[in-house]
Scaffold this motif. Structure first.
Motif, PDB file in Angstrom:
ATOM      1  N   LEU A  61       0.724  -1.256   0.031  1.00 28.79           N
ATOM      2  CA  LEU A  61       0.090   0.018   0.265  1.00 28.79           C
ATOM      3  C   LEU A  61       0.887   1.288  -0.050  1.00 28.79           C
ATOM      4  O   LEU A  61       0.626   2.193  -0.738  1.00 28.79           O
ATOM      5  CB  LEU A  61      -0.945  -0.066   1.267  1.00 28.79           C
ATOM      6  N   LEU A  62       2.002   1.347   0.971  1.00 30.21           N
ATOM      7  CA  LEU A  62       2.621   2.501   0.850  1.00 30.21           C
ATOM      8  C   LEU A  62       3.687   2.505  -0.227  1.00 30.21           C
ATOM      9  O   LEU A  62       4.280   3.822  -0.189  1.00 30.21           O
ATOM     10  CB  LEU A  62       3.470   2.352   2.405  1.00 30.21           C
ATOM     11  N   SER A  63       4.022   1.598  -0.673  1.00 31.97           N
ATOM     12  CA  SER A  63       5.168   1.699  -1.614  1.00 31.97           C
ATOM     13  C   SER A  63       4.584   1.716  -3.061  1.00 31.97           C
ATOM     14  O   SER A  63       5.031   1.966  -4.014  1.00 31.97           O
ATOM     15  CB  SER A  63       5.996   0.284  -1.661  1.00 31.97           C
ATOM     16  N   THR A  64       3.355   1.883  -3.228  1.00 27.36           N
ATOM     17  CA  THR A  64       2.612   1.953  -4.553  1.00 27.36           C
ATOM     18  C   THR A  64       2.433   3.570  -4.846  1.00 27.36           C
ATOM     19  O   THR A  64       1.803   3.931  -6.192  1.00 27.36           O
ATOM     20  CB  THR A  64       1.184   1.437  -4.563  1.00 27.36           C
ATOM     21  N   GLY A  65       2.758   4.463  -4.016  1.00 23.33           N
ATOM     22  CA  GLY A  65       2.630   5.908  -4.081  1.00 23.33           C
ATOM     23  C   GLY A  65       3.247   6.279  -5.562  1.00 23.33           C
ATOM     24  O   GLY A  65       2.335   6.945  -6.320  1.00 23.33           O
ATOM     25  N   PRO A  66       4.354   5.954  -6.055  1.00 22.54           N
ATOM     26  CA  PRO A  66       5.060   6.373  -7.244  1.00 22.54           C
ATOM     27  C   PRO A  66       4.018   5.924  -8.385  1.00 22.54           C
ATOM     28  O   PRO A  66       3.701   6.718  -9.561  1.00 22.54           O
ATOM     29  CB  PRO A  66       6.392   6.056  -7.365  1.00 22.54           C
ATOM     30  N   ILE A  67       3.596   4.665  -8.372  1.00 18.26           N
ATOM     31  CA  ILE A  67       2.896   4.142  -9.532  1.00 18.26           C
ATOM     32  C   ILE A  67       1.611   4.826  -9.534  1.00 18.26           C
ATOM     33  O   ILE A  67       1.106   5.155 -10.576  1.00 18.26           O
ATOM     34  CB  ILE A  67       2.797   2.742  -9.442  1.00 18.26           C
ATOM     35  N   SER A  68       0.977   5.142  -8.513  1.00 15.46           N
ATOM     36  CA  SER A  68      -0.476   5.732  -8.543  1.00 15.46           C
ATOM     37  C   SER A  68      -0.159   7.090  -9.017  1.00 15.46           C
ATOM     38  O   SER A  68      -0.980   7.498  -9.641  1.00 15.46           O
ATOM     39  CB  SER A  68      -0.987   5.769  -7.029  1.00 15.46           C
ATOM     40  N   GLY A  69       0.877   7.872  -8.594  1.00 11.04           N
ATOM     41  CA  GLY A  69       1.045   9.237  -8.940  1.00 11.04           C
ATOM     42  C   GLY A  69       1.104   9.461 -10.373  1.00 11.04           C
ATOM     43  O   GLY A  69       0.507  10.213 -11.167  1.00 11.04           O
ATOM     44  N   ALA A  70       1.955   8.300 -11.076  1.00  7.50           N
ATOM     45  CA  ALA A  70       2.049   8.612 -12.500  1.00  7.50           C
ATOM     46  C   ALA A  70       0.834   8.052 -13.370  1.00  7.50           C
ATOM     47  O   ALA A  70       0.557   8.782 -14.311  1.00  7.50           O
ATOM     48  CB  ALA A  70       3.195   7.385 -13.080  1.00  7.50           C
ATOM     49  N   LEU A  71      -0.121   7.102 -12.720  1.00 11.10           N
ATOM     50  CA  LEU A  71      -1.384   6.683 -13.428  1.00 11.10           C
ATOM     51  C   LEU A  71      -2.263   7.889 -13.352  1.00 11.10           C
ATOM     52  O   LEU A  71      -2.966   8.090 -14.371  1.00 11.10           O
ATOM     53  CB  LEU A  71      -1.834   5.455 -13.019  1.00 11.10           C
ATOM     54  N   PRO A 109      -1.104  -9.494  -1.447  1.00 14.57           N
ATOM     55  CA  PRO A 109      -0.544  -8.503  -2.057  1.00 14.57           C
ATOM     56  C   PRO A 109      -1.119  -7.323  -3.324  1.00 14.57           C
ATOM     57  O   PRO A 109      -1.025  -6.286  -3.414  1.00 14.57           O
ATOM     58  CB  PRO A 109       0.766  -8.844  -2.897  1.00 14.57           C
ATOM     59  N   LEU A 110      -2.265  -8.178  -3.872  1.00 17.25           N
ATOM     60  CA  LEU A 110      -3.225  -7.588  -4.846  1.00 17.25           C
ATOM     61  C   LEU A 110      -3.973  -6.692  -4.000  1.00 17.25           C
ATOM     62  O   LEU A 110      -4.165  -5.718  -4.586  1.00 17.25           O
ATOM     63  CB  LEU A 110      -3.895  -8.782  -5.673  1.00 17.25           C
ATOM     64  N   THR A 111      -4.542  -7.063  -2.847  1.00 17.01           N
ATOM     65  CA  THR A 111      -5.349  -6.252  -2.111  1.00 17.01           C
ATOM     66  C   THR A 111      -4.812  -4.807  -1.873  1.00 17.01           C
ATOM     67  O   THR A 111      -4.961  -3.712  -1.883  1.00 17.01           O
ATOM     68  CB  THR A 111      -5.946  -6.902  -0.929  1.00 17.01           C
ATOM     69  N   GLY A 112      -3.225  -5.220  -1.458  1.00 15.34           N
ATOM     70  CA  GLY A 112      -2.367  -4.188  -0.945  1.00 15.34           C
ATOM     71  C   GLY A 112      -2.215  -3.153  -2.081  1.00 15.34           C
ATOM     72  O   GLY A 112      -2.120  -1.783  -2.059  1.00 15.34           O
ATOM     73  N   PHE A 113      -2.211  -3.748  -3.248  1.00 13.10           N
ATOM     74  CA  PHE A 113      -1.621  -2.690  -4.275  1.00 13.10           C
ATOM     75  C   PHE A 113      -3.022  -1.952  -4.665  1.00 13.10           C
ATOM     76  O   PHE A 113      -2.851  -0.957  -5.026  1.00 13.10           O
ATOM     77  CB  PHE A 113      -1.242  -3.786  -5.524  1.00 13.10           C
ATOM     78  N   GLY A 114      -4.160  -2.618  -4.768  1.00  8.51           N
ATOM     79  CA  GLY A 114      -5.308  -1.936  -5.162  1.00  8.51           C
ATOM     80  C   GLY A 114      -5.523  -0.966  -3.839  1.00  8.51           C
ATOM     81  O   GLY A 114      -5.980   0.261  -4.341  1.00  8.51           O
ATOM     82  N   CYS A 115      -5.520  -1.127  -2.863  1.00 10.00           N
ATOM     83  CA  CYS A 115      -5.592   0.001  -1.910  1.00 10.00           C
ATOM     84  C   CYS A 115      -4.606   1.118  -1.909  1.00 10.00           C
ATOM     85  O   CYS A 115      -4.913   2.423  -1.550  1.00 10.00           O
ATOM     86  CB  CYS A 115      -5.441  -0.720  -0.446  1.00 10.00           C
ATOM     87  N   GLY A 116      -3.333   0.857  -2.249  1.00  8.16           N
ATOM     88  CA  GLY A 116      -2.270   2.011  -2.505  1.00  8.16           C
ATOM     89  C   GLY A 116      -2.717   2.795  -3.546  1.00  8.16           C
ATOM     90  O   GLY A 116      -2.466   3.944  -3.537  1.00  8.16           O
ATOM     91  N   LEU A 117      -3.372   2.151  -4.832  1.00  2.69           N
ATOM     92  CA  LEU A 117      -3.815   3.026  -5.902  1.00  2.69           C
ATOM     93  C   LEU A 117      -4.864   4.170  -5.474  1.00  2.69           C
ATOM     94  O   LEU A 117      -4.735   5.335  -5.780  1.00  2.69           O
ATOM     95  CB  LEU A 117      -4.209   2.148  -7.021  1.00  2.69           C
ATOM     96  N   TYR A 119      -5.514   4.972  -2.280  1.00  2.00           N
ATOM     97  CA  TYR A 119      -5.052   5.769  -1.135  1.00  2.00           C
ATOM     98  C   TYR A 119      -4.411   7.224  -1.726  1.00  2.00           C
ATOM     99  O   TYR A 119      -4.611   8.186  -1.372  1.00  2.00           O
ATOM    100  CB  TYR A 119      -4.575   4.856  -0.125  1.00  2.00           C
ATOM    101  N   ALA A 120      -3.274   6.724  -2.362  1.00  2.00           N
ATOM    102  CA  ALA A 120      -2.352   7.706  -3.172  1.00  2.00           C
ATOM    103  C   ALA A 120      -3.464   8.634  -4.053  1.00  2.00           C
ATOM    104  O   ALA A 120      -3.148   9.765  -3.870  1.00  2.00           O
ATOM    105  CB  ALA A 120      -1.144   7.265  -3.689  1.00  2.00           C
ATOM    106  N   SER A 121      -4.011   8.243  -4.943  1.00  2.00           N
ATOM    107  CA  SER A 121      -4.837   9.290  -5.773  1.00  2.00           C
ATOM    108  C   SER A 121      -5.874   9.939  -4.926  1.00  2.00           C
ATOM    109  O   SER A 121      -6.189  11.085  -5.343  1.00  2.00           O
ATOM    110  CB  SER A 121      -5.786   8.228  -6.796  1.00  2.00           C
ATOM    111  N   SER A 255       7.458  11.595 -13.226  1.00  2.92           N
ATOM    112  CA  SER A 255       5.994  11.068 -13.130  1.00  2.92           C
ATOM    113  C   SER A 255       5.896  10.273 -11.785  1.00  2.92           C
ATOM    114  O   SER A 255       4.887  10.120 -11.297  1.00  2.92           O
ATOM    115  CB  SER A 255       5.547  10.020 -14.263  1.00  2.92           C
ATOM    116  N   LEU A 256       6.960   9.446 -11.682  1.00  2.00           N
ATOM    117  CA  LEU A 256       6.951   8.407 -10.397  1.00  2.00           C
ATOM    118  C   LEU A 256       7.211   9.191  -9.032  1.00  2.00           C
ATOM    119  O   LEU A 256       7.457   8.758  -8.193  1.00  2.00           O
ATOM    120  CB  LEU A 256       8.046   7.302 -10.601  1.00  2.00           C
ATOM    121  N   GLY A 257       7.824  10.625  -9.221  1.00  2.00           N
ATOM    122  CA  GLY A 257       8.341  11.258  -8.198  1.00  2.00           C
ATOM    123  C   GLY A 257       9.787  10.808  -7.828  1.00  2.00           C
ATOM    124  O   GLY A 257      10.096  11.480  -6.624  1.00  2.00           O
TER     125      GLY A 257
END
Length: 323
Positions: A61-71, A109-117, A119-121, A255-257
């Motif tokens: 969740l917390l490490s998905t921030g750069p990907i979420s920001g770019a998307l 981990p898929l759940t964490g990835f979705g939550c990260g997208l 949350y960061a957005s 884009s990834l920050g």
């Protein structure tokens, strides 16, 4: 769109952060249940393996921030939040069918990835919709984290007790799916809409006249004093294409920050602090419930210990915006 009309978006961000972080903070409840169900099949009692699995939700969740920001930058906040909500709901739902722990190593981990997208957005949308009242809006939205950590562990504990953890995950998947509804509400104000209100564009059929045969478009722009001004915008596609190819790697880093690590000293200095804070915070949330039950505390009171963290965080987060 004025800031006063953006408060529904703030409410959607509040709920999104409550659901995503609230579920991640409730993994200590599932840790106890998964250890009972799968611990015998693992080396030792399975504490380390299951502990790594449950803490991976927060880690991803917390490490998905750069990907979420770019998307979010390329596709917009709304589709990214809705995608995150759907992935997290699917991950939780399919976890209920796990006969062995191996499936959970994919779904959790898929759940964490979705939550990260999502949350960061939800943080990104606040920066786009609020400028004058940004500190207040940010403080309100972030209190959703504490509200989620305060309420969801008790709710999930009750669901596990009455419906077993497998059925509880199905119900929780339906709750987390409401993130998609929140994402549908997150429509940021469009600068293009504001420009169209004051600008009349007139693109002639032969747009290659003058300007050394470069393609151009003419625009009649309304000025503040009520007059009009005609201008031309020269479009140099070949130059832009060359510059784009030259700076592709830099664009990806921006884009990834990641470029902030060496361009912003303050940002770089805060990274170790957040890393250490996340490590301690995640470990405590995962193991506190099991430890409390070992010393004779009931399951509800053990889940309440997690909620107390949310209560203390609620007080701090509500005031940090003003501070």
């Amino acid at each position: 769109m004025g800031e006063n009309q953006n408060w529904p978006i703030l409410c959607a961000a509040f709920v999104t952060q409550a659901l995503t972080h609230g579920f991640a903070g409730s993994m200590g409840v599932f840790y106890v249940e998964w250890k009972k169900s799968f611990g015998e099949d693992l080396h030792g009692d399975g504490s380390s393996t299951i502990g790594w699995l449950t803490s991976s939700v927060f880690g991803v969740l917390l490490s998905t921030g750069p990907i979420s920001g770019a998307l979010s930058h390329h596709f917009g906040v709304r589709p990214v939040v809705m995608l995150g909500g759907s992935l997290s709901a699917l991950g939780i739902f399919f976890s209920s069918f796990a006969k062995t722990i191996h499936l959970l190593f994919f779904t959790v981990p898929l759940t964490g990835f979705g939550c990260g997208l999502a949350y960061a957005s939800s943080i990104t949308i606040i920066t786009k919709c609020f400028h004058k009242h940004f500190a207040l809006a940010s403080g309100i939205a972030s209190t959703g984290i504490s509200v989620g950590v305060m309420t969801l562990p008790i709710i999930i504990q009750a669901l596990v007790k009455y419906y077993t953890w497998r059925n509880a995950t199905m119900i929780v998947a339906g709750i987390i799916a409401q993130v998609m509804v929140c994402g549908a509400l997150m429509k940021p104000p469009s600068e293009l809409d504001k420009l169209v209100e004051t600008t009349e564009f007139n693109v002639p059929e032969k747009s290659t006249q003058d300007y050394d045969q470069e393609p151009c478009a003419y625009a009649r722009i309304s000025t503040e004093d009520g007059g009009e001004m005609e201008t031309a915008v020269v479009i140099k596609n070949d130059v832009l294409a060359k510059e784009s190819r030259k700076n592709n790697f830099g664009v990806i880093l921006d884009s990834l920050g990641l470029s902030l690590i060496w361009t912003n000293r303050v940002y770089a200095c805060t990274l170790p602090m957040f890393f250490l804070n996340g490590a301690v915070y995640t470990t405590f949330l995962v193991y506190i419930k099991e430890r409390a039950e070992k010393v004779g505390i009931s399951d509800y009171n053990a889940a309440l210990l997690i909620s107390i963290i949310g209560i203390s965080g609620l007080v701090a987060r509500a005031g940090h915006g003003r501070l």
